[in-house]
Motif scaffolding. Structure first.
Motif, PDB file in Angstrom:
ATOM      1  N   ASN A  88       0.799  -1.218   0.000  1.00  0.00           N
ATOM      2  CA  ASN A  88       0.000   0.000   0.000  1.00  0.00           C
ATOM      3  C   ASN A  88       0.834   1.271   0.000  1.00  0.00           C
ATOM      4  N   ALA A  89       2.087   1.182   0.483  1.00  0.00           N
ATOM      5  CA  ALA A  89       2.954   2.365   0.502  1.00  0.00           C
ATOM      6  C   ALA A  89       4.404   1.910   0.428  1.00  0.00           C
ATOM      7  N   VAL A 124       3.367  -2.186   4.051  1.00  0.00           N
ATOM      8  CA  VAL A 124       4.211  -1.049   3.719  1.00  0.00           C
ATOM      9  C   VAL A 124       5.657  -1.529   3.667  1.00  0.00           C
TER      10      VAL A 124
END
Length: 151
Positions: free
Chosen positions: A13-14, A32
């Motif tokens: 997601n990041a 992440v």
């Protein structure tokens, strides 16, 4: 033949890349990956992945951790921690499952406790009395263990 993607929890997601510096609090859902420098607090029920160039200083509270980088601080992992061969952790670690590859460095306090679960005590009982002998209609109970359904 073709595998389906896992749930959204496994998607990245990041991403904080090499050369990135971040200070503060990071709360996220899913996964992440950090390859840069992070100072502060990280919190999630999901996955935190640290690359070889990653340096994290602060408090980490995550569902799962996979590290190839450097961590300085207090780490709490709910499910599983994997410290790969280039990983360095200096500080405290609390996790129910720990995998440490040869070459990883772990300096500090380690606490390994099982996740909260209901434990049924093992029960063993037997009745070896005269009941059921001599052709009577009463069945003979031989043994019961904790693995039997005590329903």
């Amino acid at each position: 033949m073709f595998s389906k993607k896992k749930s959204n929890d496994s998607e990245l997601n990041a991403f904080l890349g090499v050369g990135t510096e971040y200070r503060g609090k990071l709360d996220f859902v899913g996964a992440v990956r950090i390859d840069g420098q992070f100072e502060g607090e990280i919190s999630t029920e999901g996955d935190l992945i640290l690359g070889r160039k990653a340096t994290v200083t602060g408090t980490i509270n995550v569902g799962r951790l996979t590290s190839c980088g450097r961590i300085r601080g207090d780490v709490t992992v709910k499910e599983r921690t994997v410290l790969e061969k280039t990983s360095v952790l200096e500080g405290s670690l609390s996790t129910p499952v720990l995998v440490v590859e040869q070459g990883a460095v772990l300096e500090g306090a380690i606490s390994m406790t099982k996740a909260a679960e209901t434990v049924r005590p093992k029960v063993v009982s037997a009745d070896f009395g005269a009941k059921g002998q001599g052709g009577g209609s009463t069945p003979l109970t031989v043994a019961r263990t904790g693995s039997d359904d005590l329903g």
